[in-house]
Design a protein around this motif. Structure first.
Motif: not given
Length: 314
Positions: A32, A65-66, A69, A72, A75, A175
């Motif tokens: 991620c 992606p972090q 969230w 994460a 994935a 995730l």
């Protein structure tokens, strides 16, 4: 049988098996980390105003992606086929065309519960595990994540091509808060010199690996009620795509013999696909009934009527 909590590789193998049994045709794993290689391209895309009609997109979140969230670390990405040989838009006499992904029940109602059940089972196997389910409603570069996970490549039409399985598929992402061994990224794209998808686009919305939403038929039939430019309105009328557009995928050589979706899962055709244009619903109540529990429900009846008027010249 429980997986050994200290063995990430065994846990990853178990997760892949479970995801495949849930109906995903391909499953891959990716880290991620931010998509640094996409930063310049995405920045230019937004600076040129390409995202104006899609205000929910945020480049900062898309690239990391972090940022979406923070927990994460890994994935899990799955490719879920949805098209069927017998589901051909516009095949019924006098009918308009609705994209194949709209022919069955709302895919969010299928994929999200399946991924949620997978997460629940995984948490029973690995105590303390956290996760987040994403099915195209979260600001996430899912296609790039899928390529990073080795599922395929992003074609010139910007959609993920899962090799010989084609591009008729949804992407579902789970995730996870633990680091698992990533799969090998797909590598270079395999479109070669082919430009079939670009040549067939009804409104000229496509350039190689680049989509202009302000010219895309799907933007004006699904995403926004804004008035399309005259040339796009003309393309709507000429192509008769009333909801979404599959033209680029229909032309793609990789879809000559794709993996097909399960007919039992997707059910039979809706009257929206079998009626002639003149018999299509115009009233709000009828529209709500026909679109119940489908992905078309997000399109208001007034939006639908406006699209019909543009196509039929009313």
């Amino acid at each position: 049988m429980p997986v050994e909590h200290s063995d990430p590789l065994a846990f990853k193998t178990w997760l892949r098996t479970e995801a495949l049994s849930a109906g995903f045709a391909r499953v891959g794993f990716a880290g991620c980390d931010p998509f640094l290689a996409e930063e310049a391209r995405l920045g230019t895309w937004f600076k040129e105003g390409r995202g104006t009609l899609l205000p929910y997109l945020d480049p900062a979140t898309l690239l990391d992606p972090q940022a979406l969230w923070p927990q994460a670390r890994t994935a899990l990405v799955g490719f879920f086929p949805y098209a069927r040989p017998e589901a051909t838009p516009g095949a019924a006499p006098g009918s308009l065309k609705l994209s194949r992904y709209l022919w069955g029940p709302d895919y969010h109602m299928i994929l999200k519960p399946r991924l949620a059940r997978l997460l629940e089972a995984a948490q029973a196997q690995w105590p303390g595990l956290e996760g987040r389910v994403c099915v195209d409603t979260a600001p996430l570069l899912e296609r790039q994540l899928a390529a990073r996970a080795g599922l395929g490549w992003q074609g010139k039409h910007t959609l993920l091509i899962a090799g010989k399985d084609g591009s008729w598929g949804f992407l579902g992402v789970l995730l996870l808060s633990i680091e698992l061994p990533p799969d090998k990224p797909f590598g270079t794209q395999q479109c070669g010199t082919c430009t079939a998808c670009l040549e067939v686009c009804p409104s000229g919305a496509l350039e190689p690996f680049r989509l202009d939403p302000s010219r895309c038929l799907t933007t004006y039939t699904i995403e926004t009620e804004a008035e399309p430019p005259p040339e796009v309105a003309a393309a709507l009328a000429a192509s008769r795509w009333a909801a979404g557009c599959d033209a680029c995928q229909e032309a793609c050589p990789w879809n000559r013999a794709p993996i097909w979706g399960d007919p039992a899962l997707w059910g039979g055709p809706s009257p929206l696909h079998t009626r002639s244009a003149g018999e299509l619903p115009r009233g709000a109540a009828q529209w709500r009934k026909l679109t119940r529990r489908t992905a078309l429900r997000r399109v208001r009846d007034r939006h639908w009527r406006a699209t019909l008027a543009r196509i039929l010249g009313e």
